[in-house]
Motif scaffolding. Structure first.
Motif, PDB file in Angstrom:
ATOM      1  N   THR A 174       2.425   5.156   9.631  1.00 40.41           N
ATOM      2  CA  THR A 174       1.529   4.064   9.217  1.00 40.41           C
ATOM      3  C   THR A 174       1.656   2.825  10.083  1.00 40.41           C
ATOM      4  OG1 THR A 174       3.215   3.341   7.626  1.00 40.41           O
ATOM      5  CG2 THR A 174       1.498   4.841   6.830  1.00 40.41           C
TER       6      THR A 174
ATOM      7  N   THR B 203       0.823  -1.214   0.000  1.00 45.27           N
ATOM      8  CA  THR B 203       0.000   0.000   0.000  1.00 45.27           C
ATOM      9  C   THR B 203       0.854   1.260   0.000  1.00 45.27           C
ATOM     10  OG1 THR B 203      -1.681  -1.216   1.243  1.00 45.27           O
ATOM     11  CG2 THR B 203      -1.883   1.176   1.181  1.00 45.27           C
ATOM     12  N   LEU B 204       2.016   1.189   0.662  1.00 43.64           N
ATOM     13  CA  LEU B 204       2.881   2.362   0.777  1.00 43.64           C
ATOM     14  C   LEU B 204       3.812   2.563  -0.413  1.00 43.64           C
ATOM     15  CD1 LEU B 204       3.995   2.185   4.526  1.00 43.64           C
ATOM     16  CD2 LEU B 204       2.283   3.676   3.520  1.00 43.64           C
TER      17      LEU B 204
ATOM     18  N   GLU C  72       3.561   6.002  -2.196  1.00 35.93           N
ATOM     19  CA  GLU C  72       4.101   7.087  -1.372  1.00 35.93           C
ATOM     20  C   GLU C  72       5.617   7.020  -1.285  1.00 35.93           C
ATOM     21  OE1 GLU C  72       2.358   9.552  -0.198  1.00 35.93           O
ATOM     22  OE2 GLU C  72       0.463   8.724  -0.950  1.00 35.93           O
TER      23      GLU C  72
ATOM     24  N   LYS D 190       7.115   8.413  -4.435  1.00 41.00           N
ATOM     25  CA  LYS D 190       7.088   9.878  -4.452  1.00 41.00           C
ATOM     26  C   LYS D 190       8.228  10.460  -3.625  1.00 41.00           C
ATOM     27  CE  LYS D 190       2.069  10.276  -5.094  1.00 41.00           C
ATOM     28  NZ  LYS D 190       0.799  10.756  -4.483  1.00 41.00           N
ATOM     29  N   ILE D 191       8.476   9.854  -2.457  1.00 33.72           N
ATOM     30  CA  ILE D 191       9.567  10.335  -1.600  1.00 33.72           C
ATOM     31  C   ILE D 191      10.918  10.153  -2.299  1.00 33.72           C
ATOM     32  CG2 ILE D 191      10.791   9.915   0.566  1.00 33.72           C
ATOM     33  CD1 ILE D 191       8.089   9.247   1.824  1.00 33.72           C
TER      34      ILE D 191
ATOM     35  N   ARG E 118      11.207  12.812  -4.955  1.00 37.09           N
ATOM     36  CA  ARG E 118      11.294  14.170  -4.414  1.00 37.09           C
ATOM     37  C   ARG E 118      12.681  14.448  -3.843  1.00 37.09           C
ATOM     38  NH1 ARG E 118       6.740  15.504  -0.204  1.00 37.09           N
ATOM     39  NH2 ARG E 118       5.544  14.908  -2.076  1.00 37.09           N
TER      40      ARG E 118
ATOM     41  N   LEU F   4       7.428   7.921   7.404  1.00 36.01           N
ATOM     42  CA  LEU F   4       6.265   7.259   6.803  1.00 36.01           C
ATOM     43  C   LEU F   4       5.980   5.928   7.486  1.00 36.01           C
ATOM     44  CD1 LEU F   4       4.161   7.241   4.494  1.00 36.01           C
ATOM     45  CD2 LEU F   4       5.882   6.107   3.074  1.00 36.01           C
TER      46      LEU F   4
ATOM     47  N   THR G 251       4.998  -1.263  -9.098  1.00 33.67           N
ATOM     48  CA  THR G 251       6.031  -0.702  -8.237  1.00 33.67           C
ATOM     49  C   THR G 251       7.308  -1.550  -8.337  1.00 33.67           C
ATOM     50  OG1 THR G 251       5.285  -2.026  -6.359  1.00 33.67           O
ATOM     51  CG2 THR G 251       4.317   0.161  -6.613  1.00 33.67           C
TER      52      THR G 251
ATOM     53  N   GLU H  68      12.515  10.659   5.693  1.00 39.35           N
ATOM     54  CA  GLU H  68      11.112  10.673   5.290  1.00 39.35           C
ATOM     55  C   GLU H  68      10.541   9.251   5.233  1.00 39.35           C
ATOM     56  OE1 GLU H  68       9.098  13.205   4.824  1.00 39.35           O
ATOM     57  OE2 GLU H  68      10.675  14.643   5.357  1.00 39.35           O
TER      58      GLU H  68
END
Length: 427
Positions: free
Chosen positions: A99, A69-70, A73, A76-77, A80, A95, A208, A91
């Motif tokens: 969670t 699920t992560l 995210e 994205k980290i 970024r 996270l 992913t 980060e």
């Protein structure tokens, strides 16, 4: 290997004690010196260990799904903070903390099983070298050296020489055939377990790097088992083959009853659940209520298979509730719709029919009829009509209007045929 074995020597005595207890039980049935007694003792040891590891296995499943699920995210980290590795790690840890996930939880069953594996290897290696280990004394050592599984001694390896195999009372051909079959079965069971996880229990809507890693491990693990398996004694091969078969069956049960959302296994499970609920009109098992409750709570975030499940219930006149139960919906009762909002029962609501398209002539005749109907009607009788409203004696002649004479429709330039009704303001 002696250094590694010494690190796990604290668990060698408990493992040897468990094997001896099972051997004493199976020895009364098959005989103390048979391969069945010692082989089933190793199998029972595996089953006992895996039963104790079931809570860790459940935690592993939850952690794996949370990591899946992560993945968006995490990606994205990574994008970024591509140039700042330290900030990226911070980060990521933030996270995980928010969670409540732990990446190492997916490795807990393997890490917890490793001490038992090395302890069993140390015990079987002691049997092969003729040295007592743990609670295995001289009499048990002699009994274990006589035990054969399909003609192969427990302590024999695929790479052993013919002289060493003959000292254990067996032939080199029997040992290599039995060990080769066990290695193939061990690698095949590992490959099938990993392939089942990738093809049936993975969300296909999210691509992913985690999925690519799993695909790579699907081929790496069987090769590792095949390479290292030729150096394992027959007893250790029995241990790994048993634990692989247990893992495969345990995973099949989880995929069948609690699949990953968005996977092919969930589509098959919801199809079975739809047939079951529509035939009985309710959810009977606790696991079914948990699945339905999670689907209802998602609302607009449901995936394709979950929306189909809710729609199938609505068509059958059923409504999924927030507590996981299913109730029959009346014609005017509100049921759960696809997007999570309340609406009326779709089975009871009449369908709206689109009006038929009219031709140009039909629309013009309809407009003329509407114009005729829109003329104001009075309730006065002929006798009550005013004198100036009565027709004049000269038939076909219209009375002159002030300021001009009478003109026909053709003279006034007005088009023939049905006319459009005038608006009230022009009247």
């Amino acid at each position: 290997m002696d250094t590694i074995a010494s690190l796990f020597s604290f668990i060698t005595t408990p493992v040897s004690w468990v094997i001896v207890q099972f051997h004493s039980m199976y020895g009364k049935i098959f005989g103390p010196d048979t391969g069945w007694a010692w082989g089933l003792s190793i199998v029972s040891l595996v089953i006992l260990i895996r039963i104790c590891l079931i809570p860790l296995f459940v935690k592993q499943i939850k952690s794996t799904r949370a990591m899946q699920t992560l993945q968006p995210e995490m990606k994205k980290i990574q994008e970024r903070y591509k140039s700042d590795k330290q900030r990226q790690s911070e980060e990521m840890m933030k996270l995980y903390k928010e969670t409540g996930t732990n990446p190492l939880s997916s490795c807990l069953p393997i890490l917890a099983q490793s001490p038992f594996f090395f302890a069993l290897y140390h015990v079987l290696n002691g049997i092969a070298t003729g040295s007592t280990i743990g609670v295995i004394n001289d009499s048990l050592l002699a009994s274990a050296r006589k035990a054969h599984i399909f003609g192969a001694p427990l302590a024999a390896k695929f790479t052993d020489s013919s002289a060493k195999v003959e000292s254990l009372g067996a032939s080199l051909t029997d040992v290599r055939v039995v060990t080769a079959i066990m290695i193939v079965l061990m690698s095949a069971s590992q490959f099938y377990t990993q392939r089942q996880l990738m093809t049936k229990n993975v969300d296909t809507t999210v691509k992913t790097p985690f999925m690519q890693q799993q695909k790579m491990l699907m081929y790496v693990f069987p090769v590792m088992f095949a390479v290292f398996g030729i150096n394992f004694p027959v007893g250790v091969l029995v241990y790994w083959l048993t634990t692989n078969v247990w893992t495969m069956g345990q995973q099949m049960y989880v995929i069948h009853n609690n699949p990953t959302p968005g996977s092919k296994a969930q589509a098959a499970y919801l199809e079975r659940l739809t047939k079951h609920v529509t035939s009985h009109g309710k959810t009977r098992k606790r696991s079914e209520k948990t699945i339905v409750k999670a689907i209802v709570a998602k609302g607009r975030d449901r995936n394709e298979f979950e929306r189909k499940f809710i729609n199938a219930l609505n068509k059958a006149g059923l409504a999924a509730q927030t507590d996981g139960t299913v109730m029959k919906s009346e014609s005017a009762a509100a049921v759960q719709s696809e997007d999570g909002t309340a609406t009326t029962d779709t089975a009871a609501a009449p369908k709206r029919q689109q009006p038929k398209r009219q031709s140009k002539a039909q629309r013009q005749s309809g407009g003329a009829k509407a114009a005729g109907d829109s003329e104001p009607k009075t309730s006065l009788s002929k006798s009550d009509e005013p004198e100036d409203a009565k027709p004049s004696a000269a038939a076909g002649k219209a009375e002159p209007k002030p300021g001009g004479g009478t003109r026909s429709k053709a003279q006034s330039g007005q088009r023939k045929g049905p006319q459009r009704p005038k608006s009230p303001s022009k009247k």
